[in-house]
Design a protein around this motif. Sequence first.
Motif, mmCIF file in Angstrom:
data_model
loop_
_atom_site.group_PDB
_atom_site.id
_atom_site.type_symbol
_atom_site.label_atom_id
_atom_site.label_comp_id
_atom_site.label_asym_id
_atom_site.label_seq_id
_atom_site.Cartn_x
_atom_site.Cartn_y
_atom_site.Cartn_z
ATOM 1 N N ASP A 45 0.706 -0.887 -0.109
ATOM 2 C CA ASP A 45 -0.119 -0.143 0.363
ATOM 3 C C ASP A 45 0.752 1.177 0.361
ATOM 4 O OD1 ASP A 45 -2.200 -1.436 -0.047
ATOM 5 O OD2 ASP A 45 -2.489 -0.698 2.083
ATOM 6 N N GLY A 46 2.319 0.766 -0.027
ATOM 7 C CA GLY A 46 3.206 2.322 -0.108
ATOM 8 C C GLY A 46 3.306 2.744 1.307
ATOM 9 N N LYS A 47 2.882 1.916 2.575
ATOM 10 C CA LYS A 47 3.152 2.642 3.728
ATOM 11 C C LYS A 47 4.120 3.348 4.029
ATOM 12 C CE LYS A 47 2.485 2.232 8.834
ATOM 13 N NZ LYS A 47 2.401 0.990 9.685
ATOM 14 N N GLU A 48 4.450 4.549 4.433
ATOM 15 C CA GLU A 48 6.112 5.051 4.518
ATOM 16 C C GLU A 48 6.870 5.007 5.916
ATOM 17 O OE1 GLU A 48 5.452 9.025 4.091
ATOM 18 O OE2 GLU A 48 5.106 9.201 2.525
ATOM 19 N N THR A 49 6.679 4.564 6.510
ATOM 20 C CA THR A 49 6.816 3.816 8.123
ATOM 21 C C THR A 49 7.014 2.324 8.426
ATOM 22 O OG1 THR A 49 4.659 3.825 9.439
ATOM 23 C CG2 THR A 49 5.800 5.779 9.158
ATOM 24 N N VAL A 50 7.532 1.637 7.375
ATOM 25 C CA VAL A 50 7.923 0.047 7.415
ATOM 26 C C VAL A 50 9.263 0.068 8.157
ATOM 27 C CG1 VAL A 50 5.516 -0.416 5.353
ATOM 28 C CG2 VAL A 50 8.390 -0.199 4.820
ATOM 29 N N ARG A 51 9.655 -1.279 9.003
ATOM 30 C CA ARG A 51 11.069 -1.534 9.087
ATOM 31 C C ARG A 51 11.415 -1.832 7.872
ATOM 32 N NH1 ARG A 51 10.494 -5.479 14.501
ATOM 33 N NH2 ARG A 51 12.472 -5.951 13.318
ATOM 34 N N LEU A 52 13.149 -1.578 7.705
ATOM 35 C CA LEU A 52 14.200 -1.604 6.665
ATOM 36 C C LEU A 52 14.420 -2.885 6.398
ATOM 37 C CD1 LEU A 52 15.884 -1.004 4.378
ATOM 38 C CD2 LEU A 52 17.047 -0.159 5.580
ATOM 39 N N ASP A 53 13.837 -3.845 7.946
ATOM 40 C CA ASP A 53 14.557 -5.018 7.739
ATOM 41 C C ASP A 53 13.591 -5.875 7.567
ATOM 42 O OD1 ASP A 53 13.144 -4.532 9.858
ATOM 43 O OD2 ASP A 53 14.074 -6.414 10.826
ATOM 44 N N LYS A 54 12.407 -5.691 7.753
ATOM 45 C CA LYS A 54 10.811 -6.656 6.992
ATOM 46 C C LYS A 54 11.418 -6.255 5.585
ATOM 47 C CE LYS A 54 8.867 -7.135 11.371
ATOM 48 N NZ LYS A 54 7.184 -6.768 11.721
ATOM 49 N N VAL A 55 11.059 -4.950 5.042
ATOM 50 C CA VAL A 55 11.769 -4.758 3.343
ATOM 51 C C VAL A 55 12.504 -5.729 2.967
ATOM 52 C CG1 VAL A 55 11.764 -2.831 1.899
ATOM 53 C CG2 VAL A 55 10.272 -2.198 3.623
ATOM 54 N N LEU A 56 13.839 -5.753 2.855
ATOM 55 C CA LEU A 56 14.590 -6.488 2.679
ATOM 56 C C LEU A 56 14.526 -7.593 2.665
ATOM 57 C CD1 LEU A 56 17.944 -4.245 4.643
ATOM 58 C CD2 LEU A 56 16.973 -4.760 2.213
ATOM 59 N N ALA A 57 13.991 -7.967 4.198
ATOM 60 C CA ALA A 57 13.537 -9.371 3.935
ATOM 61 C C ALA A 57 12.341 -10.650 2.547
ATOM 62 C CB ALA A 57 12.932 -10.088 5.444
ATOM 63 N N VAL A 58 11.104 -9.515 2.134
ATOM 64 C CA VAL A 58 10.680 -9.035 1.472
ATOM 65 C C VAL A 58 11.067 -9.146 0.156
ATOM 66 C CG1 VAL A 58 8.304 -8.723 0.551
ATOM 67 C CG2 VAL A 58 8.694 -8.341 2.777
ATOM 68 N N LEU A 59 12.337 -8.435 0.313
ATOM 69 C CA LEU A 59 12.904 -8.269 -0.781
ATOM 70 C C LEU A 59 13.827 -9.519 -1.187
ATOM 71 C CD1 LEU A 59 14.361 -4.040 -1.383
ATOM 72 C CD2 LEU A 59 11.580 -5.047 -2.253
ATOM 73 N N GLU A 60 14.297 -9.978 -0.364
ATOM 74 C CA GLU A 60 15.030 -11.278 -0.588
ATOM 75 C C GLU A 60 14.414 -12.212 -0.860
ATOM 76 O OE1 GLU A 60 18.877 -13.952 1.243
ATOM 77 O OE2 GLU A 60 17.598 -12.715 2.376
ATOM 78 N N THR A 61 13.442 -12.650 -0.171
ATOM 79 C CA THR A 61 12.179 -13.506 -0.902
ATOM 80 C C THR A 61 12.147 -13.346 -2.163
ATOM 81 O OG1 THR A 61 12.145 -13.716 1.335
ATOM 82 C CG2 THR A 61 10.066 -14.891 -0.350
ATOM 83 N N LEU A 62 11.718 -12.469 -2.737
ATOM 84 C CA LEU A 62 11.229 -12.364 -4.058
ATOM 85 C C LEU A 62 12.122 -12.242 -5.124
ATOM 86 C CD1 LEU A 62 8.087 -9.396 -3.742
ATOM 87 C CD2 LEU A 62 7.742 -11.509 -4.457
ATOM 88 N N GLY A 63 13.126 -11.991 -4.642
ATOM 89 C CA GLY A 63 14.687 -12.536 -5.008
ATOM 90 C C GLY A 63 15.118 -10.888 -6.011
ATOM 91 N N ILE A 64 14.460 -9.547 -5.431
ATOM 92 C CA ILE A 64 14.728 -8.133 -6.001
ATOM 93 C C ILE A 64 15.962 -7.943 -5.187
ATOM 94 C CG2 ILE A 64 14.678 -6.706 -5.610
ATOM 95 C CD1 ILE A 64 10.941 -7.430 -5.988
ATOM 96 N N ALA A 65 17.040 -7.450 -5.501
ATOM 97 C CA ALA A 65 18.164 -7.003 -5.294
ATOM 98 C C ALA A 65 17.581 -5.513 -5.401
ATOM 99 C CB ALA A 65 19.115 -7.203 -6.162
ATOM 100 N N VAL A 66 18.815 -5.271 -4.488
ATOM 101 C CA VAL A 66 18.453 -3.684 -4.276
ATOM 102 C C VAL A 66 20.705 -3.168 -4.176
ATOM 103 C CG1 VAL A 66 18.995 -1.550 -2.208
ATOM 104 C CG2 VAL A 66 16.700 -4.164 -2.189
ATOM 105 N N GLU A 67 19.962 -1.570 -5.012
ATOM 106 C CA GLU A 67 21.629 -1.674 -5.516
ATOM 107 C C GLU A 67 21.527 0.062 -4.593
ATOM 108 O OE1 GLU A 67 24.448 -0.791 -9.394
ATOM 109 O OE2 GLU A 67 23.471 -2.615 -9.313
ATOM 110 N N LEU A 68 22.969 0.196 -4.396
ATOM 111 C CA LEU A 68 22.962 1.593 -3.998
ATOM 112 C C LEU A 68 23.907 2.887 -4.273
ATOM 113 C CD1 LEU A 68 21.973 1.134 -0.112
ATOM 114 C CD2 LEU A 68 19.951 2.090 -1.913
#
Length: 75
Positions: A45-68
């Motif tokens: 839903d685009g909530k602005e105050t989600v926990r980064l550790d959980k976001v990273l867990a979801v992204l990893e589960t989906l196979g989405i890489a993060v590059e900064l």
Amino acid sequence: MKTELTTPSQLAEIVRRERKRQKVSQIRLSQLADVGVRFVRDLEDGKETVRLDKVLAVLETLGIAVELSSPGDDE
């Protein structure tokens, strides 16, 4: 595919689109990523105050890489 991310709603769309592409329900994704279903819904839903550790867990589960990158990376 690289995408420049500037808003929570952009991240929400990426997560939602990839979850649906993989034919995974929000419930199943929450189980696989070890987060709550409510968290997955909030993230999509685009909530602005989600926990980064959980976001990273979801992204990893989906196979989405993060590059900064930082401004000095171009030098």
